[in-house]
Write a protein that holds these residues in place. Structure first.
Motif, PDB file in Angstrom:
ATOM      1  N   GLU A 121       0.810  -1.218   0.000  1.00 42.54           N
ATOM      2  CA  GLU A 121       0.000   0.000   0.000  1.00 42.54           C
ATOM      3  C   GLU A 121       0.847   1.273   0.000  1.00 42.54           C
ATOM      4  OE1 GLU A 121       0.209  -1.604   4.203  1.00 42.54           O
ATOM      5  OE2 GLU A 121      -0.513  -2.441   2.333  1.00 42.54           O
ATOM      6  N   ASN A 122       2.128   1.183   0.352  1.00 39.84           N
ATOM      7  CA  ASN A 122       3.021   2.354   0.384  1.00 39.84           C
ATOM      8  C   ASN A 122       4.005   2.389  -0.775  1.00 39.84           C
ATOM      9  OD1 ASN A 122       1.934   3.427   2.714  1.00 39.84           O
ATOM     10  ND2 ASN A 122       3.314   2.281   4.043  1.00 39.84           N
ATOM     11  N   ARG A 123       3.836   1.516  -1.749  1.00 41.40           N
ATOM     12  CA  ARG A 123       4.803   1.419  -2.840  1.00 41.40           C
ATOM     13  C   ARG A 123       4.964   2.738  -3.597  1.00 41.40           C
ATOM     14  NH1 ARG A 123       3.846  -4.171  -5.094  1.00 41.40           N
ATOM     15  NH2 ARG A 123       4.859  -4.836  -3.195  1.00 41.40           N
ATOM     16  N   SER A 124       3.879   3.475  -3.792  1.00 44.17           N
ATOM     17  CA  SER A 124       3.957   4.729  -4.553  1.00 44.17           C
ATOM     18  C   SER A 124       4.729   5.809  -3.794  1.00 44.17           C
ATOM     19  CB  SER A 124       2.556   5.226  -4.902  1.00 44.17           C
ATOM     20  OG  SER A 124       1.833   5.514  -3.723  1.00 44.17           O
ATOM     21  N   ARG A 125       4.768   5.734  -2.470  1.00 45.71           N
ATOM     22  CA  ARG A 125       5.516   6.715  -1.666  1.00 45.71           C
ATOM     23  C   ARG A 125       7.016   6.543  -1.774  1.00 45.71           C
ATOM     24  NH1 ARG A 125       4.639   6.371   4.055  1.00 45.71           N
ATOM     25  NH2 ARG A 125       6.019   8.171   4.096  1.00 45.71           N
ATOM     26  N   PHE A 126       7.474   5.366  -2.202  1.00 46.87           N
ATOM     27  CA  PHE A 126       8.904   5.069  -2.220  1.00 46.87           C
ATOM     28  C   PHE A 126       9.447   4.935  -3.639  1.00 46.87           C
ATOM     29  CE2 PHE A 126       7.512   3.932   1.996  1.00 46.87           C
ATOM     30  CZ  PHE A 126       8.519   4.452   2.778  1.00 46.87           C
ATOM     31  N   GLU A 127       8.957   5.770  -4.528  1.00 49.34           N
ATOM     32  CA  GLU A 127       9.466   5.824  -5.892  1.00 49.34           C
ATOM     33  C   GLU A 127      10.601   6.845  -5.958  1.00 49.34           C
ATOM     34  OE1 GLU A 127       8.428   3.895  -8.427  1.00 49.34           O
ATOM     35  OE2 GLU A 127       7.010   2.885  -7.090  1.00 49.34           O
ATOM     36  N   VAL A 128      11.444   6.727  -6.971  1.00 52.40           N
ATOM     37  CA  VAL A 128      12.555   7.659  -7.159  1.00 52.40           C
ATOM     38  C   VAL A 128      11.996   9.070  -7.349  1.00 52.40           C
ATOM     39  CG1 VAL A 128      14.478   8.273  -8.670  1.00 52.40           C
ATOM     40  CG2 VAL A 128      14.029   5.875  -8.137  1.00 52.40           C
ATOM     41  N   GLY A 129      12.603  10.025  -6.622  1.00 53.24           N
ATOM     42  CA  GLY A 129      12.181  11.418  -6.715  1.00 53.24           C
ATOM     43  C   GLY A 129      11.212  11.839  -5.627  1.00 53.24           C
ATOM     44  N   GLU A 130      10.620  10.887  -4.914  1.00 49.69           N
ATOM     45  CA  GLU A 130       9.669  11.203  -3.841  1.00 49.69           C
ATOM     46  C   GLU A 130      10.426  11.676  -2.600  1.00 49.69           C
ATOM     47  OE1 GLU A 130       6.231  11.107  -3.802  1.00 49.69           O
ATOM     48  OE2 GLU A 130       6.383  10.731  -5.952  1.00 49.69           O
ATOM     49  N   THR A 131       9.751  12.467  -1.784  1.00 49.09           N
ATOM     50  CA  THR A 131      10.303  12.940  -0.524  1.00 49.09           C
ATOM     51  C   THR A 131       9.571  12.255   0.620  1.00 49.09           C
ATOM     52  OG1 THR A 131      10.831  15.076  -1.519  1.00 49.09           O
ATOM     53  CG2 THR A 131      10.758  14.979   0.880  1.00 49.09           C
ATOM     54  N   ILE A 132      10.344  11.720   1.577  1.00 53.17           N
ATOM     55  CA  ILE A 132       9.763  11.012   2.713  1.00 53.17           C
ATOM     56  C   ILE A 132      10.214  11.666   4.012  1.00 53.17           C
ATOM     57  CG2 ILE A 132       9.484   8.791   1.552  1.00 53.17           C
ATOM     58  CD1 ILE A 132      12.135   7.904   2.767  1.00 53.17           C
ATOM     59  N   SER A 133       9.425  11.484   5.054  1.00 56.28           N
ATOM     60  CA  SER A 133       9.761  12.017   6.376  1.00 56.28           C
ATOM     61  C   SER A 133      10.687  11.048   7.099  1.00 56.28           C
ATOM     62  CB  SER A 133       8.502  12.214   7.209  1.00 56.28           C
ATOM     63  OG  SER A 133       7.652  13.132   6.600  1.00 56.28           O
ATOM     64  N   ILE A 134      11.664  11.602   7.811  1.00 55.68           N
ATOM     65  CA  ILE A 134      12.610  10.778   8.555  1.00 55.68           C
ATOM     66  C   ILE A 134      12.824  11.387   9.935  1.00 55.68           C
ATOM     67  CG2 ILE A 134      13.838   9.924   6.525  1.00 55.68           C
ATOM     68  CD1 ILE A 134      16.034  12.022   7.195  1.00 55.68           C
ATOM     69  N   ILE A 135      13.393  10.584  10.813  1.00 54.18           N
ATOM     70  CA  ILE A 135      13.872  11.052  12.115  1.00 54.18           C
ATOM     71  C   ILE A 135      15.312  10.583  12.234  1.00 54.18           C
ATOM     72  CG2 ILE A 135      13.630  10.884  14.601  1.00 54.18           C
ATOM     73  CD1 ILE A 135      10.684  10.545  14.254  1.00 54.18           C
ATOM     74  N   VAL A 136      16.188  11.486  12.615  1.00 51.27           N
ATOM     75  CA  VAL A 136      17.618  11.196  12.703  1.00 51.27           C
ATOM     76  C   VAL A 136      18.068  11.335  14.150  1.00 51.27           C
ATOM     77  CG1 VAL A 136      19.903  11.912  11.902  1.00 51.27           C
ATOM     78  CG2 VAL A 136      17.956  12.034  10.359  1.00 51.27           C
ATOM     79  N   ASP A 137      18.921  10.427  14.581  1.00 49.33           N
ATOM     80  CA  ASP A 137      19.510  10.498  15.917  1.00 49.33           C
ATOM     81  C   ASP A 137      20.468  11.693  15.956  1.00 49.33           C
ATOM     82  OD1 ASP A 137      20.821  10.155  18.324  1.00 49.33           O
ATOM     83  OD2 ASP A 137      21.085   8.001  18.069  1.00 49.33           O
ATOM     84  N   PRO A 138      20.293  12.636  16.898  1.00 55.41           N
ATOM     85  CA  PRO A 138      21.170  13.805  16.935  1.00 55.41           C
ATOM     86  C   PRO A 138      22.631  13.457  17.262  1.00 55.41           C
ATOM     87  CG  PRO A 138      19.660  13.808  18.802  1.00 55.41           C
ATOM     88  CD  PRO A 138      19.269  12.673  17.926  1.00 55.41           C
TER      89      PRO A 138
END
Length: 148
Positions: A121-138
């Motif tokens: 169901e999330n395949r379209s969110r993970f195509e090349v050129g898409e922007t996704i939200s992340i959380i990074v350890d400081p």
């Protein structure tokens, strides 16, 4: 889904149940009225089923490190540069290697690579050129959590 944790949990609960069942068969059943044995068997099976369900729910929770990162991490975003499908997973997802351009407010952009199980169901969110939200350890910018 964290399959190794679920398998370990199911094995632990099953071994524990077999110990309880052996104790019941070897000692308890001799000291109880005959008419209550079917109810005891039903109770043992219900307890086993409940323990399995609760244990599998517990095992599928995020790990302590993931929960800590989600709570204390810095939010950012990543643009997908390249997505390489590795293999299909048990629950119909696809293990995908993502090459990302990572942007975290307050620091320079950098690149990174992440293995992530992409659900159908999330395949379209993970195509090349898409922007996704992340959380990074400081403290360690290599530890990245992708927001679903």
């Amino acid at each position: 889904m964290n399959h190794p944790r679920i398998v370990r949990t199911v094995c632990f609960i099953t071994v524990s149940y077999l110990i309880v069942l052996a104790t019941w068969l070897g000692w308890v059943v001799e000291h109880t009225p005959e008419a209550t044995i079917p109810y005891q068997i039903g109770g043992l099976l219900a307890a086993y089923g409940s323990a399995l369900g609760l244990g599998m729910m517990w095992a599928d929770r995020p790990t302590r490190a993931e929960r800590k990162l989600a709570k204390h991490g810095i939010e950012g975003w990543a643009k997908i540069r390249h997505a390489q499908r590795i293999r299909r997973t048990v629950d119909n997802g696809v293990l995908t290697e993502l090459d990302l351009d990572l942007t975290v407010p307050g620091s320079e952009s950098y690149t990174g690579r992440v293995l992530y199980e992409v659900s159908p169901e999330n395949r379209s969110r993970f195509e090349v050129g898409e922007t996704i939200s992340i959380i990074v350890d400081p403290d360690d910018r290599d530890r990245i959590l992708i927001y679903p």
